[in-house]
Motif scaffolding. Structure first.
Motif, PDB file in Angstrom:
ATOM      1  N   ARG A  76       0.822  -1.210   0.000  1.00 34.54           N
ATOM      2  CA  ARG A  76       0.000   0.000   0.000  1.00 34.54           C
ATOM      3  C   ARG A  76       0.857   1.262   0.000  1.00 34.54           C
ATOM      4  O   ARG A  76       0.414   2.314  -0.462  1.00 34.54           O
ATOM      5  N   ALA A  77       2.061   1.162   0.541  1.00 39.36           N
ATOM      6  CA  ALA A  77       2.926   2.346   0.611  1.00 39.36           C
ATOM      7  C   ALA A  77       3.444   2.750  -0.758  1.00 39.36           C
ATOM      8  O   ALA A  77       3.581   3.953  -1.054  1.00 39.36           O
ATOM      9  N   LEU A  78       3.735   1.774  -1.616  1.00 28.61           N
ATOM     10  CA  LEU A  78       4.307   2.087  -2.924  1.00 28.61           C
ATOM     11  C   LEU A  78       3.380   2.949  -3.777  1.00 28.61           C
ATOM     12  O   LEU A  78       3.825   3.961  -4.335  1.00 28.61           O
ATOM     13  N   PRO A  79       2.066   2.633  -3.917  1.00 35.12           N
ATOM     14  CA  PRO A  79       1.191   3.515  -4.710  1.00 35.12           C
ATOM     15  C   PRO A  79       1.056   4.917  -4.131  1.00 35.12           C
ATOM     16  O   PRO A  79       0.846   5.877  -4.886  1.00 35.12           O
ATOM     17  N   GLN A  80       1.191   5.065  -2.821  1.00 31.32           N
ATOM     18  CA  GLN A  80       1.050   6.392  -2.224  1.00 31.32           C
ATOM     19  C   GLN A  80       2.176   7.323  -2.656  1.00 31.32           C
ATOM     20  O   GLN A  80       1.944   8.489  -2.980  1.00 31.32           O
ATOM     21  N   ILE A  81       3.388   6.817  -2.681  1.00 33.45           N
ATOM     22  CA  ILE A  81       4.508   7.659  -3.104  1.00 33.45           C
ATOM     23  C   ILE A  81       4.472   7.876  -4.615  1.00 33.45           C
ATOM     24  O   ILE A  81       4.889   8.918  -5.118  1.00 33.45           O
ATOM     25  N   GLN A  82       3.935   6.907  -5.359  1.00 35.26           N
ATOM     26  CA  GLN A  82       3.760   7.096  -6.802  1.00 35.26           C
ATOM     27  C   GLN A  82       2.724   8.182  -7.079  1.00 35.26           C
ATOM     28  O   GLN A  82       2.876   8.961  -8.033  1.00 35.26           O
ATOM     29  N   ALA A  83       1.675   8.243  -6.257  1.00 28.52           N
ATOM     30  CA  ALA A  83       0.641   9.261  -6.438  1.00 28.52           C
ATOM     31  C   ALA A  83       1.215  10.660  -6.270  1.00 28.52           C
ATOM     32  O   ALA A  83       0.859  11.584  -7.015  1.00 28.52           O
ATOM     33  N   GLN A  84       2.114  10.831  -5.299  1.00 30.70           N
ATOM     34  CA  GLN A  84       2.738  12.141  -5.104  1.00 30.70           C
ATOM     35  C   GLN A  84       3.584  12.524  -6.306  1.00 30.70           C
ATOM     36  O   GLN A  84       3.579  13.677  -6.744  1.00 30.70           O
ATOM     37  N   ALA A  85       4.322  11.558  -6.853  1.00 33.18           N
ATOM     38  CA  ALA A  85       5.147  11.840  -8.035  1.00 33.18           C
ATOM     39  C   ALA A  85       4.275  12.162  -9.244  1.00 33.18           C
ATOM     40  O   ALA A  85       4.586  13.054 -10.040  1.00 33.18           O
ATOM     41  N   ASP A  86       3.155  11.440  -9.387  1.00 31.60           N
ATOM     42  CA  ASP A  86       2.267  11.680 -10.532  1.00 31.60           C
ATOM     43  C   ASP A  86       1.621  13.054 -10.434  1.00 31.60           C
ATOM     44  O   ASP A  86       1.455  13.752 -11.437  1.00 31.60           O
ATOM     45  N   ALA A  87       1.241  13.464  -9.226  1.00 34.66           N
ATOM     46  CA  ALA A  87       0.636  14.785  -9.041  1.00 34.66           C
ATOM     47  C   ALA A  87       1.618  15.900  -9.401  1.00 34.66           C
ATOM     48  O   ALA A  87       1.220  16.966  -9.868  1.00 34.66           O
ATOM     49  N   ALA A  88       2.908  15.647  -9.197  1.00 33.05           N
ATOM     50  CA  ALA A  88       3.932  16.635  -9.532  1.00 33.05           C
ATOM     51  C   ALA A  88       4.390  16.524 -10.984  1.00 33.05           C
ATOM     52  O   ALA A  88       5.297  17.247 -11.407  1.00 33.05           O
ATOM     53  N   GLY A  89       3.773  15.606 -11.755  1.00 32.91           N
ATOM     54  CA  GLY A  89       4.155  15.422 -13.147  1.00 32.91           C
ATOM     55  C   GLY A  89       5.517  14.775 -13.297  1.00 32.91           C
ATOM     56  O   GLY A  89       6.209  14.997 -14.303  1.00 32.91           O
ATOM     57  N   ALA A 273       7.431  -8.636  -0.290  1.00 33.19           N
ATOM     58  CA  ALA A 273       7.469  -7.477   0.603  1.00 33.19           C
ATOM     59  C   ALA A 273       8.846  -6.827   0.580  1.00 33.19           C
ATOM     60  O   ALA A 273       8.968  -5.596   0.608  1.00 33.19           O
ATOM     61  N   ALA A 274       9.911  -7.646   0.525  1.00 29.50           N
ATOM     62  CA  ALA A 274      11.268  -7.104   0.478  1.00 29.50           C
ATOM     63  C   ALA A 274      11.495  -6.323  -0.815  1.00 29.50           C
ATOM     64  O   ALA A 274      12.063  -5.221  -0.801  1.00 29.50           O
ATOM     65  N   VAL A 275      11.037  -6.866  -1.942  1.00 27.90           N
ATOM     66  CA  VAL A 275      11.201  -6.165  -3.225  1.00 27.90           C
ATOM     67  C   VAL A 275      10.383  -4.879  -3.238  1.00 27.90           C
ATOM     68  O   VAL A 275      10.836  -3.842  -3.737  1.00 27.90           O
ATOM     69  N   THR A 276       9.197  -4.907  -2.664  1.00 26.50           N
ATOM     70  CA  THR A 276       8.347  -3.719  -2.630  1.00 26.50           C
ATOM     71  C   THR A 276       8.958  -2.638  -1.751  1.00 26.50           C
ATOM     72  O   THR A 276       8.923  -1.449  -2.095  1.00 26.50           O
ATOM     73  N   LEU A 277       9.532  -3.027  -0.609  1.00 26.46           N
ATOM     74  CA  LEU A 277      10.192  -2.051   0.262  1.00 26.46           C
ATOM     75  C   LEU A 277      11.385  -1.424  -0.452  1.00 26.46           C
ATOM     76  O   LEU A 277      11.590  -0.199  -0.384  1.00 26.46           O
ATOM     77  N   ALA A 278      12.164  -2.228  -1.167  1.00 25.75           N
ATOM     78  CA  ALA A 278      13.292  -1.688  -1.926  1.00 25.75           C
ATOM     79  C   ALA A 278      12.807  -0.745  -3.030  1.00 25.75           C
ATOM     80  O   ALA A 278      13.419   0.312  -3.280  1.00 25.75           O
ATOM     81  N   SER A 279      11.699  -1.084  -3.677  1.00 28.39           N
ATOM     82  CA  SER A 279      11.140  -0.212  -4.718  1.00 28.39           C
ATOM     83  C   SER A 279      10.672   1.107  -4.115  1.00 28.39           C
ATOM     84  O   SER A 279      10.853   2.176  -4.725  1.00 28.39           O
ATOM     85  N   PHE A 280      10.074   1.044  -2.928  1.00 21.67           N
ATOM     86  CA  PHE A 280       9.646   2.258  -2.236  1.00 21.67           C
ATOM     87  C   PHE A 280      10.847   3.177  -1.977  1.00 21.67           C
ATOM     88  O   PHE A 280      10.768   4.402  -2.168  1.00 21.67           O
ATOM     89  N   LEU A 281      11.969   2.606  -1.575  1.00 20.80           N
ATOM     90  CA  LEU A 281      13.159   3.404  -1.304  1.00 20.80           C
ATOM     91  C   LEU A 281      13.713   4.026  -2.589  1.00 20.80           C
ATOM     92  O   LEU A 281      14.203   5.163  -2.574  1.00 20.80           O
ATOM     93  N   LEU A 282      13.627   3.295  -3.712  1.00 15.87           N
ATOM     94  CA  LEU A 282      14.069   3.865  -4.984  1.00 15.87           C
ATOM     95  C   LEU A 282      13.225   5.099  -5.337  1.00 15.87           C
ATOM     96  O   LEU A 282      13.758   6.107  -5.827  1.00 15.87           O
ATOM     97  N   TRP A 283      11.924   5.018  -5.108  1.00 14.65           N
ATOM     98  CA  TRP A 283      11.047   6.154  -5.383  1.00 14.65           C
ATOM     99  C   TRP A 283      11.357   7.311  -4.426  1.00 14.65           C
ATOM    100  O   TRP A 283      11.458   8.469  -4.849  1.00 14.65           O
ATOM    101  N   ALA A 284      11.503   7.000  -3.137  1.00 15.09           N
ATOM    102  CA  ALA A 284      11.717   8.048  -2.148  1.00 15.09           C
ATOM    103  C   ALA A 284      13.017   8.795  -2.412  1.00 15.09           C
ATOM    104  O   ALA A 284      13.098  10.023  -2.227  1.00 15.09           O
ATOM    105  N   ARG A 285      14.030   8.101  -2.865  1.00 15.31           N
ATOM    106  CA  ARG A 285      15.333   8.742  -3.088  1.00 15.31           C
ATOM    107  C   ARG A 285      15.413   9.474  -4.421  1.00 15.31           C
ATOM    108  O   ARG A 285      16.416  10.116  -4.713  1.00 15.31           O
ATOM    109  N   SER A 286      14.348   9.361  -5.219  1.00 15.47           N
ATOM    110  CA  SER A 286      14.321  10.084  -6.495  1.00 15.47           C
ATOM    111  C   SER A 286      13.488  11.357  -6.423  1.00 15.47           C
ATOM    112  O   SER A 286      13.458  12.137  -7.373  1.00 15.47           O
ATOM    113  N   LEU A 287      12.772  11.583  -5.306  1.00 13.15           N
ATOM    114  CA  LEU A 287      11.910  12.751  -5.178  1.00 13.15           C
ATOM    115  C   LEU A 287      12.718  13.999  -4.810  1.00 13.15           C
ATOM    116  O   LEU A 287      13.740  13.890  -4.142  1.00 13.15           O
TER     117      LEU A 287
END
Length: 287
Positions: A76-89, A273-287
């Protein structure tokens, strides 16, 4: 002080609202400390029992990781950070799909205890999980144009790429920050020859998704042999196809987490879950 392989303040702020909290019971270990232990374990690939003492009891970290994996906290955390990136274009909707084989460690095999699952040798990252995979698992992921995963699918190694293509794309759901339905369809899909099939191309055309997929040699000869009944050759944009290296670089970054490059987890839920957590960190470090 932020230590190596631990959450930054920004990553903690993004993840904190999504972590469930118990309304009653005795005081528990701080969430940031426990999640730092999870990240450290996944990044280094060490055993749960070998976690440094600064993260507290390894049993606490492991138990909470399993709870989060089964409850889908990171999913559930991964789509939330994607939504923030999508809102910012900040999302490039030229999406690439591919799979990568993950060799499972011998410790990921079944223990032989009552109720244990079948042993596995591989995992695949794709949109769906198969806990009874009996071959090296394969990991499939759609990656947006800037090299960040949009969804994760774990499948057994013997599952063919083209079989996973549809469920993988259907896993893409980027919520809107305001009103509106989640965005589910990319502007264009780029894939290699493994995904070349008439059925998958028809699936993409039906949904108005442009695609760049090279045609297999046997498919081309079959089409030519049928003459006018073989249909027109599929369109192919060579310049777009050259961007496929983005997804390979994404897999390399994910496999920089040693706990993902080699599968140590005994269950597909924990590995996903481990792959999803790592993907979340990739998104967070790109914002």
């Amino acid at each position: 002080m932020v230590r190596r392989h631990e959450l930054t303040d920004l990553e903690r702020e993004l993840l904190a609202p999504l972590i469930p909290r118990a309304a009653t019971g005795r005081p528990r270990v701080e969430d940031r400390q426990v999640v730092n232990g999870m990240v450290y374990k996944i990044r280094t690939g060490i055993s749960w029992r070998d976690l440094p003492e600064r993260y507290g009891s390894w049993k606490t970290v492991y138990t909470r990781f399993r709870r989060y994996a089964l409850d889908g906290v990171f999913t559930r955390a991964l789509p939330q950070i994607q939504a923030q990136a999508d809102a910012a274009g900040d999302i490039d909707w030229l999406v690439q799909i591919d799979s990568t084989i993950v060799r499972a460690h011998q410790h990921a095999a079944a223990t032989g205890r009552k109720g244990g699952g079948a042993g596995r040798t591989n995992r695949t990252i794709t949109p769906s999980a198969d806990p009874e995979a009996d071959r090296p698992p394969k990991s499939t992921s759609p990656v947006e144009g800037k090299g960040r995963p949009l969804a994760i699918l774990i499948t057994p190694g013997q599952r063919h790429y083209s079989v996973c293509a549809r469920p993988l794309l259907e896993r893409i759901r980027v919520p809107r920050v305001g009103l509106g339905r989640p965005r589910c369809w990319p502007d264009q899909v780029i894939a290699d020859k493994a995904y070349s099939s008439r059925g998958f191309r028809a699936y993409l055309r039906k949904r108005g998704i442009a695609h760049t997929i090279p045609e297999k040699t046997d498919q081309r000869w079959y089409r030519l042999r049928r003459g006018c009944h073989g249909g027109r050759p599929p369109g192919f944009d060579r310049e777009s196809c050259r961007r496929r290296n983005v997804i390979e670089r994404c897999f390399n970054r994910l496999k920089g987490f040693r706990g993902i490059a080699t599968g140590y987890e005994k269950t597909a839920a924990s590995y996903e879950a481990a792959v999803t957590l790592a993907s979340f960190l990739l998104w967070a470090r790109s914002l």
